[in-house]
Design a protein around this motif. Structure first.
Motif, PDB file in Angstrom:
ATOM      1  N   MET A   4      38.546  39.309  46.006  1.00 55.10           N
ATOM      2  CA  MET A   4      38.579  38.374  44.640  1.00 55.10           C
ATOM      3  C   MET A   4      37.387  38.108  44.248  1.00 55.10           C
ATOM      4  N   LEU A   5      36.507  37.977  44.838  1.00 50.72           N
ATOM      5  CA  LEU A   5      35.011  37.694  44.004  1.00 50.72           C
ATOM      6  C   LEU A   5      34.649  39.305  43.587  1.00 50.72           C
ATOM      7  N   LEU A   6      35.110  40.192  44.148  1.00 48.26           N
ATOM      8  CA  LEU A   6      34.604  41.548  43.666  1.00 48.26           C
ATOM      9  C   LEU A   6      35.242  41.819  42.087  1.00 48.26           C
ATOM     10  N   PHE A   7      36.587  41.398  42.158  1.00 52.20           N
ATOM     11  CA  PHE A   7      37.442  41.651  40.855  1.00 52.20           C
ATOM     12  C   PHE A   7      36.535  40.757  39.726  1.00 52.20           C
TER      13      PHE A   7
ATOM     14  N   THR B 252      33.814  40.561  34.653  1.00 54.60           N
ATOM     15  CA  THR B 252      32.838  40.059  33.894  1.00 54.60           C
ATOM     16  C   THR B 252      31.497  40.687  33.527  1.00 54.60           C
ATOM     17  N   THR B 253      31.469  41.717  34.201  1.00 51.91           N
ATOM     18  CA  THR B 253      30.185  42.569  33.999  1.00 51.91           C
ATOM     19  C   THR B 253      30.317  43.518  32.655  1.00 51.91           C
TER      20      THR B 253
ATOM     21  N   PHE C 261      26.723  44.793  44.351  1.00 53.00           N
ATOM     22  CA  PHE C 261      26.329  45.536  43.322  1.00 53.00           C
ATOM     23  C   PHE C 261      26.715  44.855  41.832  1.00 53.00           C
ATOM     24  N   PHE C 262      27.811  44.386  41.841  1.00 54.88           N
ATOM     25  CA  PHE C 262      28.409  43.860  40.382  1.00 54.88           C
ATOM     26  C   PHE C 262      27.604  42.446  40.475  1.00 54.88           C
TER      27      PHE C 262
ATOM     28  N   ILE D 167      25.214  36.703  33.030  1.00 57.13           N
ATOM     29  CA  ILE D 167      26.570  35.828  32.210  1.00 57.13           C
ATOM     30  C   ILE D 167      25.363  34.856  31.378  1.00 57.13           C
ATOM     31  N   ASN D 168      25.341  35.349  30.051  1.00 52.51           N
ATOM     32  CA  ASN D 168      24.477  34.989  29.024  1.00 52.51           C
ATOM     33  C   ASN D 168      25.140  34.694  27.802  1.00 52.51           C
ATOM     34  N   VAL D 169      25.000  33.342  27.271  1.00 50.30           N
ATOM     35  CA  VAL D 169      25.631  32.981  26.182  1.00 50.30           C
ATOM     36  C   VAL D 169      24.659  33.359  24.959  1.00 50.30           C
TER      37      VAL D 169
END
Lengths: 148, 181
Positions: free
Chosen positions: A26-29, A34-35, B28-29, B35-37
């Motif tokens: 879940m965190l991974l998704f 968001t990336t 990795f992610f 997360i910048n505005v």
């Protein structure tokens, strides 16, 4: 001799880990979604200035960036001030007009975010702004950092 | 007949390392995410003037000319000013509490015109624009507190209250192109 037997808890003291992959997935998704993997490779140096009375832009998809700053040359040297849109340095300022006009047609509520290096001069920016006026992309935003 | 019972290999995939794989991807992610505005000073450019079109007439008293020259000095209506004085004198110009005939008639009519030169440092220009925005923010906050008891920023977007305050103090900022003089 009396025997003292150690009392043991009846239940096992283990955290069930069977749900861990689910949680991790879940965190991974979340982070995958968001990336933003590919940012524009900057060919000009942009150190933003700071300001106090700034507004946040929540809708990032309305934004289109224009970078203005001294060109990065090989060997850590800096060249003259240049304009960069997307991935390319725009040598011909007059080309901005058509470029931005096309973007405006795709996104009618376009906001042009001007990311200008703090050490640059206003002249080049004036030329860019004139082009923006011609392209009728009137909403602009001088990108700044929040003053600490 | 001798039937040898063969041990069947189980057809299940070993799932014990799944968590490890997921963790690896997760980290990795996590590392690559920013997360910048985006923040900045918003502005609306005026439409370009046609060559044969005369600029609309504006009374001189309603116009505040701010000039930022190549050395980064600020002139407000031909008076040299420090950057930190800009906000206070702008508020005075827009509100005009003493009904000075040289200052704006009403806040709605006040126009701030910013002139720059080609060699004006961008940093000074943004600092100055920041002061102008600060002046308008203070005025709107004040009006909003007086009318509704809350600062302007806590009014709901596109609510009639917000629009009323915006109409009271409209941001009329014109960016004039700089001559090299």
């Amino acid at each position: 001799m009396a025997h003292f037997k150690k009392k043991q808890a009846g239940s096992k003291q283990e955290i069930p880990t069977s749900a861990m992959p689910d949680v991790v997935f879940m965190l991974l998704f979340f982070f995958m979604v968001t990336t933003v993997l590919r940012e524009v490779t900057l060919k000009v140096r942009v150190n933003l200035t700071q300001a106090e009375n700034i507004e946040k832009i929540e809708q990032k998809r309305l934004l289109s960036y224009i970078y203005i700053g001294p060109e990065r040359l090989p060997g850590n040297r800096l060249g003259e001030d240049k304009v960069q849109i997307d991935d390319a340095i725009i040598e011909d300022i007059g080309a901005i007009r058509t470029l931005m006009y096309d973007k405006l047609r795709e996104q009618p509520k376009l906001i042009v975010s001007l990311r200008v290096d703090e050490a640059s001069e206003f002249g080049l920016l004036t030329d860019v702004q004139k082009e923006l006026q011609q392209a009728s992309t009137f909403r602009i935003n001088y990108s700044t950092r929040r003053e600490p | 007949m001798l039937l040898k019972k063969r041990k069947r290999e189980s057809a299940e995939i070993n799932g014990s390392s799944m968590a490890d794989i997921a963790f690896l991807l997760l980290i990795f992610f996590l590392v690559t995410t920013t997360i910048n505005v985006d923040t900045g000073i918003g502005l609306v450019l005026p439409p370009p003037l046609e060559d044969d079109q005369e600029p609309p007439p504006i009374k001189e008293r309603n116009l505040m000319n701010i000039l930022v020259n190549a050395e980064g000095r600020v002139l407000m209506d031909d008076e040299p000013k420090q950057l930190n004085e800009v906000k206070a004198s702008l508020i005075e110009f827009i509100k005009n509490p003493t009904n000075d005939p040289d200052l704006a008639e009403t806040p709605e009519l006040a126009i701030v015109s910013i002139k720059t030169q080609r060699a004006t440092p961008y940093k000074i220009y943004v600092d100055m624009l920041d002061e102008v925005m600060g002046a308008y923010k203070d005025l709107r906050d004040e009006a909003s507190r007086a009318n509704y008891g809350v600062p302007f920023s806590s009014l709901q977007d596109e609510s009639p209250q917000q629009e009323q305050i915006q109409d009271m103090y409209p941001k009329k900022i014109s960016i004039a192109e700089g001559g090299d003089s």
